[in-house]
Design a protein around this motif. Structure first.
Motif, PDB file in Angstrom:
ATOM      1  N   PRO A  64      29.750  43.780  47.580  1.00  0.00           N
ATOM      2  CA  PRO A  64      30.089  44.915  48.444  1.00  0.00           C
ATOM      3  C   PRO A  64      31.573  45.246  48.467  1.00  0.00           C
ATOM      4  CG  PRO A  64      29.440  43.010  49.776  1.00  0.00           C
ATOM      5  CD  PRO A  64      29.155  42.659  48.341  1.00  0.00           C
ATOM      6  N   LEU A  65      32.418  44.216  48.457  1.00  0.00           N
ATOM      7  CA  LEU A  65      33.862  44.486  48.469  1.00  0.00           C
ATOM      8  C   LEU A  65      34.562  43.425  47.641  1.00  0.00           C
ATOM      9  CD1 LEU A  65      35.323  46.853  49.653  1.00  0.00           C
ATOM     10  CD2 LEU A  65      36.026  45.442  51.563  1.00  0.00           C
ATOM     11  N   ASP A  66      34.813  43.785  46.405  1.00  0.00           N
ATOM     12  CA  ASP A  66      35.429  42.846  45.479  1.00  0.00           C
ATOM     13  C   ASP A  66      36.954  42.928  45.580  1.00  0.00           C
ATOM     14  OD1 ASP A  66      35.238  41.052  43.085  1.00  0.00           O
ATOM     15  OD2 ASP A  66      36.469  42.671  42.288  1.00  0.00           O
ATOM     16  N   GLY A  67      37.590  41.781  45.430  1.00  0.00           N
ATOM     17  CA  GLY A  67      39.062  41.731  45.492  1.00  0.00           C
ATOM     18  C   GLY A  67      39.505  41.216  46.842  1.00  0.00           C
ATOM     19  N   SER A  68      38.831  40.149  47.319  1.00  0.00           N
ATOM     20  CA  SER A  68      39.046  39.701  48.707  1.00  0.00           C
ATOM     21  C   SER A  68      40.517  39.457  49.058  1.00  0.00           C
ATOM     22  CB  SER A  68      38.211  38.461  49.015  1.00  0.00           C
ATOM     23  OG  SER A  68      37.997  37.699  47.873  1.00  0.00           O
ATOM     24  N   SER A  69      41.303  38.963  48.089  1.00  0.00           N
ATOM     25  CA  SER A  69      42.693  38.657  48.442  1.00  0.00           C
ATOM     26  C   SER A  69      43.511  39.921  48.664  1.00  0.00           C
ATOM     27  CB  SER A  69      43.337  37.798  47.348  1.00  0.00           C
ATOM     28  OG  SER A  69      43.434  38.552  46.159  1.00  0.00           O
ATOM     29  N   ALA A  74      45.170  38.492  33.129  1.00  0.00           N
ATOM     30  CA  ALA A  74      44.650  37.158  33.441  1.00  0.00           C
ATOM     31  C   ALA A  74      45.550  36.541  34.498  1.00  0.00           C
ATOM     32  CB  ALA A  74      44.653  36.275  32.192  1.00  0.00           C
ATOM     33  N   ASN A  75      44.989  35.630  35.287  1.00  0.00           N
ATOM     34  CA  ASN A  75      45.801  34.919  36.268  1.00  0.00           C
ATOM     35  C   ASN A  75      46.473  33.743  35.563  1.00  0.00           C
ATOM     36  OD1 ASN A  75      46.903  33.387  38.279  1.00  0.00           O
ATOM     37  ND2 ASN A  75      45.192  33.686  39.688  1.00  0.00           N
ATOM     38  N   GLU A  76      47.717  33.979  35.121  1.00  0.00           N
ATOM     39  CA  GLU A  76      48.402  32.978  34.286  1.00  0.00           C
ATOM     40  C   GLU A  76      48.828  31.736  35.054  1.00  0.00           C
ATOM     41  OE1 GLU A  76      50.724  36.045  31.613  1.00  0.00           O
ATOM     42  OE2 GLU A  76      50.890  34.034  30.763  1.00  0.00           O
ATOM     43  N   SER A  78      42.233  42.250  41.623  1.00  0.00           N
ATOM     44  CA  SER A  78      40.977  42.892  42.032  1.00  0.00           C
ATOM     45  C   SER A  78      40.273  43.250  40.733  1.00  0.00           C
ATOM     46  CB  SER A  78      41.224  44.200  42.782  1.00  0.00           C
ATOM     47  OG  SER A  78      41.590  43.972  44.097  1.00  0.00           O
ATOM     48  N   LEU A  79      39.145  42.609  40.484  1.00  0.00           N
ATOM     49  CA  LEU A  79      38.483  42.807  39.197  1.00  0.00           C
ATOM     50  C   LEU A  79      38.206  44.282  38.912  1.00  0.00           C
ATOM     51  CD1 LEU A  79      37.021  41.740  36.685  1.00  0.00           C
ATOM     52  CD2 LEU A  79      35.013  41.332  38.124  1.00  0.00           C
ATOM     53  N   VAL A  80      37.681  44.994  39.912  1.00  0.00           N
ATOM     54  CA  VAL A  80      37.334  46.403  39.697  1.00  0.00           C
ATOM     55  C   VAL A  80      38.571  47.200  39.266  1.00  0.00           C
ATOM     56  CG1 VAL A  80      36.553  48.512  40.834  1.00  0.00           C
ATOM     57  CG2 VAL A  80      35.391  46.384  41.287  1.00  0.00           C
ATOM     58  N   VAL A 129      42.418  43.895  27.495  1.00  0.00           N
ATOM     59  CA  VAL A 129      41.434  42.835  27.701  1.00  0.00           C
ATOM     60  C   VAL A 129      41.683  42.151  29.034  1.00  0.00           C
ATOM     61  CG1 VAL A 129      42.828  41.195  26.340  1.00  0.00           C
ATOM     62  CG2 VAL A 129      40.398  40.752  26.673  1.00  0.00           C
ATOM     63  N   PHE A 130      40.588  41.868  29.746  1.00  0.00           N
ATOM     64  CA  PHE A 130      40.639  41.121  30.997  1.00  0.00           C
ATOM     65  C   PHE A 130      40.046  39.748  30.728  1.00  0.00           C
ATOM     66  CE2 PHE A 130      38.621  39.338  34.676  1.00  0.00           C
ATOM     67  CZ  PHE A 130      39.513  39.559  35.712  1.00  0.00           C
ATOM     68  N   LEU A 131      40.698  38.693  31.198  1.00  0.00           N
ATOM     69  CA  LEU A 131      40.164  37.339  30.992  1.00  0.00           C
ATOM     70  C   LEU A 131      40.128  36.573  32.308  1.00  0.00           C
ATOM     71  CD1 LEU A 131      42.667  37.820  28.638  1.00  0.00           C
ATOM     72  CD2 LEU A 131      41.350  36.010  27.601  1.00  0.00           C
ATOM     73  N   TYR A 132      38.970  36.069  32.672  1.00  0.00           N
ATOM     74  CA  TYR A 132      38.895  35.033  33.710  1.00  0.00           C
ATOM     75  C   TYR A 132      38.087  33.887  33.112  1.00  0.00           C
ATOM     76  CZ  TYR A 132      40.118  33.217  38.182  1.00  0.00           C
ATOM     77  OH  TYR A 132      40.724  32.466  39.161  1.00  0.00           O
ATOM     78  N   PRO A 133      38.781  33.022  32.356  1.00  0.00           N
ATOM     79  CA  PRO A 133      38.077  31.944  31.652  1.00  0.00           C
ATOM     80  C   PRO A 133      37.763  30.794  32.596  1.00  0.00           C
ATOM     81  CG  PRO A 133      40.418  31.912  31.134  1.00  0.00           C
ATOM     82  CD  PRO A 133      40.224  33.023  32.119  1.00  0.00           C
ATOM     83  N   GLY A 167      34.438  29.137  35.439  1.00  0.00           N
ATOM     84  CA  GLY A 167      35.317  30.169  35.973  1.00  0.00           C
ATOM     85  C   GLY A 167      34.990  30.511  37.412  1.00  0.00           C
ATOM     86  N   LYS A 168      35.459  31.684  37.843  1.00  0.00           N
ATOM     87  CA  LYS A 168      35.324  32.071  39.243  1.00  0.00           C
ATOM     88  C   LYS A 168      34.333  33.212  39.437  1.00  0.00           C
ATOM     89  CE  LYS A 168      37.982  34.038  42.995  1.00  0.00           C
ATOM     90  NZ  LYS A 168      39.242  34.613  43.464  1.00  0.00           N
ATOM     91  N   LEU A 169      34.183  34.041  38.427  1.00  0.00           N
ATOM     92  CA  LEU A 169      33.434  35.291  38.625  1.00  0.00           C
ATOM     93  C   LEU A 169      31.938  35.070  38.458  1.00  0.00           C
ATOM     94  CD1 LEU A 169      35.989  37.629  36.876  1.00  0.00           C
ATOM     95  CD2 LEU A 169      35.693  37.171  39.310  1.00  0.00           C
ATOM     96  N   TYR A 225      26.804  39.723  40.008  1.00  0.00           N
ATOM     97  CA  TYR A 225      27.478  40.747  40.811  1.00  0.00           C
ATOM     98  C   TYR A 225      28.706  41.330  40.130  1.00  0.00           C
ATOM     99  CZ  TYR A 225      24.730  37.867  43.894  1.00  0.00           C
ATOM    100  OH  TYR A 225      23.708  37.125  44.425  1.00  0.00           O
ATOM    101  N   GLU A 226      29.278  40.595  39.186  1.00  0.00           N
ATOM    102  CA  GLU A 226      30.538  41.051  38.597  1.00  0.00           C
ATOM    103  C   GLU A 226      30.435  41.196  37.081  1.00  0.00           C
ATOM    104  OE1 GLU A 226      32.460  37.821  40.572  1.00  0.00           O
ATOM    105  OE2 GLU A 226      33.431  39.097  42.052  1.00  0.00           O
ATOM    106  N   ALA A 227      30.041  40.100  36.412  1.00  0.00           N
ATOM    107  CA  ALA A 227      30.078  40.106  34.943  1.00  0.00           C
ATOM    108  C   ALA A 227      29.050  41.067  34.334  1.00  0.00           C
ATOM    109  CB  ALA A 227      29.874  38.690  34.410  1.00  0.00           C
TER     110      ALA A 227
HETATM  111  P1  AHM Z   1      35.970  38.000  45.364  1.00  0.00           P
HETATM  112  O1  AHM Z   1      34.606  38.453  44.929  1.00  0.00           O
HETATM  113  O2  AHM Z   1      35.941  36.926  46.428  1.00  0.00           O
HETATM  114  O3  AHM Z   1      36.849  39.141  45.748  1.00  0.00           O
HETATM  115  O4  AHM Z   1      36.641  37.251  44.110  1.00  0.00           O
HETATM  116  C1  AHM Z   1      36.693  37.942  42.903  1.00  0.00           C
HETATM  117  C2  AHM Z   1      38.114  38.339  42.619  1.00  0.00           C
HETATM  118  C3  AHM Z   1      38.184  39.364  41.523  1.00  0.00           C
HETATM  119  O5  AHM Z   1      38.258  40.657  42.067  1.00  0.00           O
HETATM  120  C4  AHM Z   1      39.456  39.022  40.803  1.00  0.00           C
HETATM  121  O6  AHM Z   1      39.390  39.343  39.445  1.00  0.00           O
HETATM  122  C5  AHM Z   1      39.553  37.545  40.994  1.00  0.00           C
HETATM  123  O7  AHM Z   1      38.789  37.212  42.128  1.00  0.00           O
HETATM  124  C6  AHM Z   1      40.951  37.111  41.267  1.00  0.00           C
HETATM  125  O8  AHM Z   1      40.984  35.717  41.382  1.00  0.00           O
HETATM  126  P2  AHM Z   1      42.374  34.932  41.388  1.00  0.00           P
HETATM  127  O9  AHM Z   1      42.978  35.166  42.719  1.00  0.00           O
HETATM  128  O10 AHM Z   1      41.961  33.510  41.165  1.00  0.00           O
HETATM  129  O11 AHM Z   1      43.201  35.457  40.270  1.00  0.00           O
END
Ligand code: AHM
Ligand code: MG
Length: 337
Positions: free
Chosen positions: A116-121, A210-212, A247-249, A261-265, A273-275, A279-281
């Motif tokens: 519903p709301l991606d990009g929580s941070s 990518a989150n380096e 924010s992935l979106v 290219v976007f990478l979240y390995p 990974g995290k995603l 819901y996302e991939a």
């Molecule tokens: P969320 O669904 O809790 O918002 O987490 C997904 C988000 C993505 O939007 C973004 O690509 C990624 O987490 C960022 O993670 P990080 O803070 O580890 O870089």
């Protein structure tokens, strides 16, 4: 097709005319999603203001309850989709279990997965965030409540996928497997208007995202790719640029239009990974492929991964075709520099 003021609704109706067996249920489902997106967009634009206007406690001076935006967005999606008669079940990144359609409401032949709301941070700091969704046709018999197996289908079975980005304007981008189309919300009339027809992503871009800060925990193939991307060589067009919103979106949307290219390995602590796959991939993989790009976990096509649980994670590398293929060569150890 006359494209003057092509609203999302008109676009859906005109697409549906191409299928004589269509019942209108699909158009109705996407309209429900668009309605939820408008409600969320309105609330996102007021974020911060409610706190300012509010007195102590959980209600503001207008008596409106103050909710966390992600909770609000989740409820907006569920309420908008629950009563439409088009779904037999849905799942949300915010909910542990499948969300049933109560017995007193009509059930339909589709299921919907959404974040519903991606990009929580970024929610509380005025940075672009988004909603992601994906639609499948149910595989269990109609009329009964939807089951887990209706949801746990591989990404290649998606009928539709889309996202909404709440940024400097609000945009809804979707595909039903016949190209990718982007609509911008006209705040005056409250309509999504076609602004980006038939989106194609460049086959090669200049951007890596990518989150380096996770670099030390990545596998050597990912580290080698990022080192190569940064280096100025003629093969990578003089070095790539780093752009990462978190924010992935928003990161995906920028790369879709500009190339990259976007990478979240995966990493040492989280190999998957995290995603999340559902819901996302999967939705973004469907969209990027429809736009001419590619999506992989480094070894497999994202859309071919069989899901085995609702909140499964996956490494995700997606974007311009050439860039994703180069990243895969590094990850698979076929090249080191
Ligand atoms: P969320 O669904 O809790 O918002 O987490 C997904 C988000 C993505 O939007 C973004 O690509 C990624 O987490 C960022 O993670 P990080 O803070 O580890 O870089
Ligand atoms: Mg998310």
């Amino acid at each position: 097709m006359n494209s003057f003021m092509m609203t999302l609704n008109r676009h859906l109706v005109e697409q549906e005319r191409l299928y004589p067996q269509a019942t209108g249920a699909f158009t109705s489902l996407l309209s429900d999603i668009a309605l939820a997106a408008k409600v969320i967009s309105h609330q996102v634009n007021k974020a911060g203001l409610l706190d300012i206007l509010g007195l102590a406690g959980s209600r503001n001076v207008f008596g409106e309850e103050q909710q966390k935006l992600d909770v609000f967005a989740n409820e907006a999606m569920i309420r908008s989709l629950r009563f439409g008669g088009t779904l037999c079940a849905m799942v949300s990144e915010e909910d542990e279990e499948l969300i049933p359609i109560p017995d007193e409401f009509p059930r339909g032949k589709y299921v919907c997965c959404f974040d519903p709301l991606d990009g929580s941070s970024n929610i509380d700091v005025n940075v672009s965030i988004g909603t992601i969704f994906s639609i499948y046709r149910r595989i269990t018999p109609e009329d009964a409540p939807g089951k887990l197996e209706d949801i746990l289908q591989p990404g290649y079975s998606q009928l539709c996928a889309g996202y909404v980005v709440y940024g400097s304007s609000t945009m809804l981008v979707y595909t039903t497997g016949a190209g990718v189309h982007g609509f911008t919300l006209d705040p005056t009339y409250g309509s999504f208007v076609l602004s980006h027809p038939k989106i194609k992503t460049p086959s090669k871009g200049k951007i890596y995202s990518a989150n380096e800060s996770n670099y030390d925990d990545w596998e050597p193939g990912v580290q080698n790719y990022i080192r190569w991307a940064k280096k100025s060589t003629s093969a990578n067009g003089g070095g790539m640029n780093s752009r990462y919103i978190g924010s992935l979106v928003a990161d995906f949307h920028r790369n879709l239009l500009k190339g990259g290219v976007f990478l979240y390995p995966g990493d040492h602590t989280n190999p998957q990974g995290k995603l999340r796959l559902l819901y996302e991939a999967n939705p973004l993989a469907f969209i990027v492929e429809q736009a001419g790009g590619k999506a992989t976990d480094g070894r497999r096509r994202i859309l071919d991964i069989p899901p085995d649980n609702l909140h499964q994670h996956t490494p995700l590398i997606l974007g311009s075709k050439d860039d994703v293929e180069t990243a895969m060569e590094f990850i698979q150890g076929k090249r080191k520099s």
